[in-house]
Design an enzyme around this catalytic site. Structure first.
Site, PDB file in Angstrom:
ATOM      1  N   GLY A  31       0.825  -1.132   0.095  1.00 28.48           N
ATOM      2  CA  GLY A  31      -0.180  -0.089  -0.089  1.00 28.48           C
ATOM      3  C   GLY A  31       0.953   1.405  -0.048  1.00 28.48           C
ATOM      4  O   GLY A  31       2.185   1.209  -0.123  1.00 28.48           O
ATOM      5  N   HIS A  34       2.575   4.606  -5.092  1.00 23.57           N
ATOM      6  CA  HIS A  34       2.893   5.843  -5.909  1.00 23.57           C
ATOM      7  C   HIS A  34       3.122   5.091  -7.313  1.00 23.57           C
ATOM      8  O   HIS A  34       2.684   4.253  -7.605  1.00 23.57           O
ATOM      9  CB  HIS A  34       4.313   6.036  -5.148  1.00 23.57           C
ATOM     10  CG  HIS A  34       5.304   5.015  -5.364  1.00 23.57           C
ATOM     11  ND1 HIS A  34       5.928   4.251  -6.308  1.00 23.57           N
ATOM     12  CD2 HIS A  34       5.925   4.471  -4.057  1.00 23.57           C
ATOM     13  CE1 HIS A  34       6.607   3.247  -5.669  1.00 23.57           C
ATOM     14  NE2 HIS A  34       6.707   3.306  -4.485  1.00 23.57           N
ATOM     15  N   GLY A  36       5.233   4.266  -9.140  1.00 23.73           N
ATOM     16  CA  GLY A  36       5.989   2.902  -9.451  1.00 23.73           C
ATOM     17  C   GLY A  36       5.047   1.963  -9.242  1.00 23.73           C
ATOM     18  O   GLY A  36       4.990   1.063 -10.273  1.00 23.73           O
ATOM     19  N   HIS A  37       4.181   1.733  -8.279  1.00 19.61           N
ATOM     20  CA  HIS A  37       3.044   0.712  -8.371  1.00 19.61           C
ATOM     21  C   HIS A  37       2.218   0.862  -9.429  1.00 19.61           C
ATOM     22  O   HIS A  37       1.743  -0.367 -10.004  1.00 19.61           O
ATOM     23  CB  HIS A  37       2.256   0.924  -6.979  1.00 19.61           C
ATOM     24  CG  HIS A  37       3.141   0.566  -5.727  1.00 19.61           C
ATOM     25  ND1 HIS A  37       3.290   1.875  -4.854  1.00 19.61           N
ATOM     26  CD2 HIS A  37       3.995  -0.354  -5.107  1.00 19.61           C
ATOM     27  CE1 HIS A  37       4.216   1.132  -3.810  1.00 19.61           C
ATOM     28  NE2 HIS A  37       4.257  -0.064  -4.103  1.00 19.61           N
ATOM     29  N   GLU A 150      11.999  -3.446  -9.808  1.00 18.77           N
ATOM     30  CA  GLU A 150      13.400  -3.985  -9.621  1.00 18.77           C
ATOM     31  C   GLU A 150      14.080  -2.776  -8.945  1.00 18.77           C
ATOM     32  O   GLU A 150      15.236  -3.379  -8.420  1.00 18.77           O
ATOM     33  CB  GLU A 150      14.013  -3.548 -11.047  1.00 18.77           C
ATOM     34  CG  GLU A 150      14.366  -4.705 -11.878  1.00 18.77           C
ATOM     35  CD  GLU A 150      15.076  -4.480 -13.115  1.00 18.77           C
ATOM     36  OE1 GLU A 150      15.673  -3.498 -13.361  1.00 18.77           O
ATOM     37  OE2 GLU A 150      15.427  -5.343 -13.982  1.00 18.77           O
ATOM     38  N   LEU A 186      11.397   6.132  -6.680  1.00 17.23           N
ATOM     39  CA  LEU A 186      10.054   6.242  -5.802  1.00 17.23           C
ATOM     40  C   LEU A 186      10.124   5.183  -4.927  1.00 17.23           C
ATOM     41  O   LEU A 186      10.288   3.904  -5.140  1.00 17.23           O
ATOM     42  CB  LEU A 186       8.799   6.038  -6.932  1.00 17.23           C
ATOM     43  CG  LEU A 186       8.854   7.208  -8.228  1.00 17.23           C
ATOM     44  CD1 LEU A 186       7.531   7.285  -8.730  1.00 17.23           C
ATOM     45  CD2 LEU A 186       9.244   8.709  -7.429  1.00 17.23           C
ATOM     46  N   ARG A 189       9.094   5.108   1.281  1.00 16.90           N
ATOM     47  CA  ARG A 189       9.655   5.655   2.403  1.00 16.90           C
ATOM     48  C   ARG A 189      10.161   7.328   2.114  1.00 16.90           C
ATOM     49  O   ARG A 189      10.708   7.851   3.080  1.00 16.90           O
ATOM     50  CB  ARG A 189      10.779   4.878   2.789  1.00 16.90           C
ATOM     51  CG  ARG A 189      10.354   3.544   3.565  1.00 16.90           C
ATOM     52  CD  ARG A 189      11.356   2.884   4.064  1.00 16.90           C
ATOM     53  NE  ARG A 189      10.667   1.659   4.999  1.00 16.90           N
ATOM     54  CZ  ARG A 189      10.772   0.400   4.562  1.00 16.90           C
ATOM     55  NH1 ARG A 189      10.981   0.023   3.317  1.00 16.90           N
ATOM     56  NH2 ARG A 189      10.104  -0.188   5.536  1.00 16.90           N
TER      57      ARG A 189
END
Ligand code: PAF
Length: 283
Positions: A31, A34, A36-37, A150, A186, A189
């Site tokens: 969850g 961002h 990237g997800h 990656e 991204l 954190r």
């Protein structure tokens, strides 16, 4: 997009998609999503007909002094992002659904070799937590494929080996790291960083790129390269956890004759631990 919280509902929804002949992709996440997800979900939609995402902040992969409690839980915003990226089904179980016998009572999966050292060295037990939860998610969803970023290069290597060693019938795809314009990878954190820290953070990626250039230029004095890299990152105000050059598939320390390398870094900026890597193929 439907959201389900139990394995029973998940299996029913998967069975419906299967009965319609759909190819299924899984994108496991914790969850706080961002871009990237979102890119992983969009890619999953190109590779398969039915995209399942999971959101589970997995306590088993956090150490006792890590950020489990403060890890952001942003379900409503995540649902909106998943929908927009083309996700068909979200599995968002609670801890009891995933670990009904508690975490101590849970059978664990432990992947030797690739999970040792690097992040596995600084976060003892972390990869056992990752491989256990990913193994469970793969068994629950039984997807044709699963996609991972990656950015977590060692995690990807651990998952690939687990899938191979346990003969899990799934294809694993590693997708390129998505970066901010200034190069910072991204990560959920990054949200912990102050404005000042955020401005410093891209030094990690800049350093990896410089090291890669030197390797491409023929330099093979790994120790000297890494020492210069460490000085640059620490000079910018970070505390180095590790900076290493490894063979990209096995993750063993690189040898001079290796052609497929990866440079991996982890560093603390204040209390926030950032990781990044740069894979490179030498001719
Ligand atoms: O990369 C992550 O977000 C997590 O480690 C994963 C793969 C979802 C397992 O909890």
């Amino acid at each position: 997009m439907n959201t389900v919280k139990t394995v029973r509902e998940l299996r029913a929804a998967i069975a419906r998609a299967r009965s319609e002949g759909k190819r299924i992709a899984l994108v496991p996440t914790m969850g706080n999503l961002h871009a990237g997800h979102a890119a992983l979900v969009a890619k999953a939609g190109q590779r398969a007909d039915f995209v399942v995402a999971s959101i589970f902040v997995n306590p088993l992969q956090f150490g006792p002094t890590e950020d489990l409690d403060k890890y952001p839980r942003t379900l409503a915003a995540d649902q909106a992002k998943l929908l927009e990226a083309g996700c068909h089904l979200l599995f968002a179980p609670g801890v009891e659904e995933m670990y009904p016998d508690g975490m101590d009572g849970q059978t664990k999966v432990s992947v030797p070799g690739v999970s040792e050292g690097l992040c596995g060295g600084s976060r003892p037990g972390h990869f056992d937590g990752v491989s256990t939860v990913v193994c469970k998610l793969l068994n629950m969803v039984q997807p044709d494929m699963a996609l991972f970023g990656e950015k977590d290069f060692q995690q990807l290597a651990v998952i690939r080996k687990m899938v191979r060693d346990l003969n899990i019938p799934v294809q694993i795809f590693g997708e390129p790291t998505v970066r901010a314009e200034d190069g910072l990878a991204l990560s959920s954190r990054n949200g912990y960083l102050s404005a000042e820290q955020r401005a410093i953070a891209p030094v990690i990626q800049r350093t990896l790129k410089q090291l890669a250039e030197q390797l491409r230029g023929g330099s093979r004095d790994f120790a000297a390269l890494l020492e210069a890299g460490r000085q640059q990152i620490e000079g910018a105000g970070l505390r180095m956890d590790y900076l290493e050059i490894r063979e990209a598939l096995s993750l063993r320390p690189a040898a001079v004759e290796d052609k497929h390398l990866v440079i991996l870094a982890a560093a603390f900026l204040g209390t926030t631990r950032l990781i990044d890597n740069l894979p490179l193929q030498l001719d």
